[in-house]
Design a protein around this motif. Structure first.
Motif, PDB file in Angstrom:
ATOM      1  N   UNK A 115      64.339  -9.605  24.638  1.00  0.00           N
ATOM      2  CA  UNK A 115      63.689 -10.823  24.134  1.00  0.00           C
ATOM      3  C   UNK A 115      62.615 -10.486  23.113  1.00  0.00           C
ATOM      4  N   UNK A 116      61.902  -9.407  23.330  1.00  0.00           N
ATOM      5  CA  UNK A 116      60.861  -9.005  22.385  1.00  0.00           C
ATOM      6  C   UNK A 116      61.465  -8.577  21.052  1.00  0.00           C
ATOM      7  N   UNK A 117      62.614  -7.886  21.109  1.00  0.00           N
ATOM      8  CA  UNK A 117      63.301  -7.504  19.868  1.00  0.00           C
ATOM      9  C   UNK A 117      63.762  -8.746  19.107  1.00  0.00           C
ATOM     10  N   UNK A 118      64.238  -9.742  19.861  1.00  0.00           N
ATOM     11  CA  UNK A 118      64.667 -10.997  19.242  1.00  0.00           C
ATOM     12  C   UNK A 118      63.468 -11.695  18.602  1.00  0.00           C
ATOM     13  N   UNK A 119      62.338 -11.688  19.312  1.00  0.00           N
ATOM     14  CA  UNK A 119      61.120 -12.313  18.791  1.00  0.00           C
ATOM     15  C   UNK A 119      60.656 -11.640  17.498  1.00  0.00           C
ATOM     16  N   UNK A 120      60.694 -10.303  17.488  1.00  0.00           N
ATOM     17  CA  UNK A 120      60.267  -9.563  16.300  1.00  0.00           C
ATOM     18  C   UNK A 120      61.166  -9.874  15.111  1.00  0.00           C
ATOM     19  N   UNK A 121      62.463  -9.995  15.401  1.00  0.00           N
ATOM     20  CA  UNK A 121      63.420 -10.283  14.329  1.00  0.00           C
ATOM     21  C   UNK A 121      63.322 -11.737  13.889  1.00  0.00           C
ATOM     22  N   UNK A 122      62.882 -12.591  14.813  1.00  0.00           N
ATOM     23  CA  UNK A 122      62.756 -14.007  14.505  1.00  0.00           C
ATOM     24  C   UNK A 122      64.052 -14.776  14.650  1.00  0.00           C
ATOM     25  N   UNK A 123      65.080 -14.106  15.160  1.00  0.00           N
ATOM     26  CA  UNK A 123      66.393 -14.733  15.314  1.00  0.00           C
ATOM     27  C   UNK A 123      67.196 -13.965  16.360  1.00  0.00           C
ATOM     28  N   UNK A 124      68.105 -14.674  17.029  1.00  0.00           N
ATOM     29  CA  UNK A 124      68.974 -14.023  18.007  1.00  0.00           C
ATOM     30  C   UNK A 124      70.245 -13.458  17.365  1.00  0.00           C
ATOM     31  N   UNK A 125      70.370 -13.619  16.048  1.00  0.00           N
ATOM     32  CA  UNK A 125      71.536 -13.071  15.348  1.00  0.00           C
ATOM     33  C   UNK A 125      71.610 -11.557  15.557  1.00  0.00           C
ATOM     34  N   UNK A 126      72.808 -11.084  15.907  1.00  0.00           N
ATOM     35  CA  UNK A 126      72.990  -9.662  16.152  1.00  0.00           C
ATOM     36  C   UNK A 126      72.848  -9.290  17.617  1.00  0.00           C
ATOM     37  N   UNK A 127      72.395 -10.252  18.435  1.00  0.00           N
ATOM     38  CA  UNK A 127      72.247 -10.023  19.877  1.00  0.00           C
ATOM     39  C   UNK A 127      73.207 -10.945  20.623  1.00  0.00           C
ATOM     40  N   UNK A 128      73.944 -10.383  21.555  1.00  0.00           N
ATOM     41  CA  UNK A 128      74.887 -11.190  22.325  1.00  0.00           C
ATOM     42  C   UNK A 128      74.160 -11.945  23.438  1.00  0.00           C
ATOM     43  N   UNK A 129      74.509 -13.222  23.653  1.00  0.00           N
ATOM     44  CA  UNK A 129      73.890 -13.978  24.740  1.00  0.00           C
ATOM     45  C   UNK A 129      74.523 -13.696  26.100  1.00  0.00           C
ATOM     46  N   UNK A 130      75.637 -12.956  26.112  1.00  0.00           N
ATOM     47  CA  UNK A 130      76.389 -12.777  27.343  1.00  0.00           C
ATOM     48  C   UNK A 130      75.619 -12.080  28.466  1.00  0.00           C
ATOM     49  N   UNK A 131      74.746 -11.078  28.178  1.00  0.00           N
ATOM     50  CA  UNK A 131      73.981 -10.504  29.287  1.00  0.00           C
ATOM     51  C   UNK A 131      73.147 -11.555  30.010  1.00  0.00           C
ATOM     52  N   UNK A 132      72.696 -12.586  29.289  1.00  0.00           N
ATOM     53  CA  UNK A 132      71.867 -13.621  29.892  1.00  0.00           C
ATOM     54  C   UNK A 132      72.715 -14.735  30.514  1.00  0.00           C
TER      55      UNK A 132
END
Length: 222
Positions: free
Chosen positions: A34-51
């Motif tokens: 979540x912190x990496x997503x916050x730093x990037x400012x977008x969830x692009x490139x991260x899969x939602x499936x683990x969550x």
């Protein structure tokens, strides 16, 4: 395994409690993603499936724990469900509007599968349901754990493990090892096999971090 189970029986409560504690701690490893997503400012490139998958699986594992009558597993999965819901909500907040349709599609699929399996658990013969339901969720768990490996060709092409949730994979290996030990104590084949396979898959993913850096090779050249 039966003889080892008898030897370890005096430690059942201790191992179960420790496994539950490290499971809850492992679930907080999603904070790093979540912190990496916050730093990037977008969830692009991260899969939602683990969550999203985490929400569905914790519900299903809670049902399986109810069938087994195992309080330690029930407690761990109820807490895990609450944490997974928070992560999923956070992911959604950082999902661009144009990608939210795909997000909800994956949520819908997860809800449909989870609901269907819960209904199956109520319908199946009580004498068979524990083993059969255990087999089904074992396959689902291993699919979720192996999900990052589906992008292996891209990882090899970019020579980078950027985007892989290192903290979740590492902590998942520790948690899997604890539940593996607990499964041996219970002398439960499904608990042993699902965690043994999970530890092996996690170890393979950890090996990728040794082979490839966590940053994109293009980024390193800049």
């Amino acid at each position: 395994m039966e003889s080892l189970s008898r030897v370890l029986q005096p430690y059942k409560q201790l191992v179960g409690d420790v496994a539950g504690i490290v499971t809850v701690l492992q679930m907080f490893s999603g904070c790093f993603v979540c912190n990496d997503i916050r730093k990037k400012g977008s969830s692009n490139g991260f899969s939602p499936m683990p969550f999203i998958g985490g929400c569905g699986l914790t519900i299903l594992f809670s049902q399986h724990a109810l069938l087994m009558g195992d309080l330690a597993m029930i407690r761990a999965n109820v807490v895990g469900l609450a944490i997974s819901v928070v992560y999923t909500g956070f992911y959604y907040l950082y999902t661009p509007k144009q990608s939210r349709g795909q997000f909800w599609k994956q949520v819908g699929i997860a809800v449909a599968i989870t609901t269907s399996l819960l209904a199956y658990a109520q319908w199946e013969d009580p004498a068979l349901v524990e083993d059969r339901f255990g087999l089904i969720i074992t396959v689902m768990l291993l699919t979720l754990i192996a999900q990052p490996l589906f992008g292996l060709p891209e990882i090899m092409r970019k020579k980078s493990t950027e985007g892989l949730p290192f903290a979740m994979i590492l902590s998942g290996t520790v948690v899997g090892s604890m539940w593996l030990l607990y499964g041996i104590i219970l002398n439960n084949t499904f608990v042993v096999l699902q965690n043994l396979a999970g530890v092996v898959l996690s170890a393979i993913q950890l090996a990728l971090f040794v082979i490839y850096p966590s940053k994109d090779s293009k980024e390193k050249k800049q």
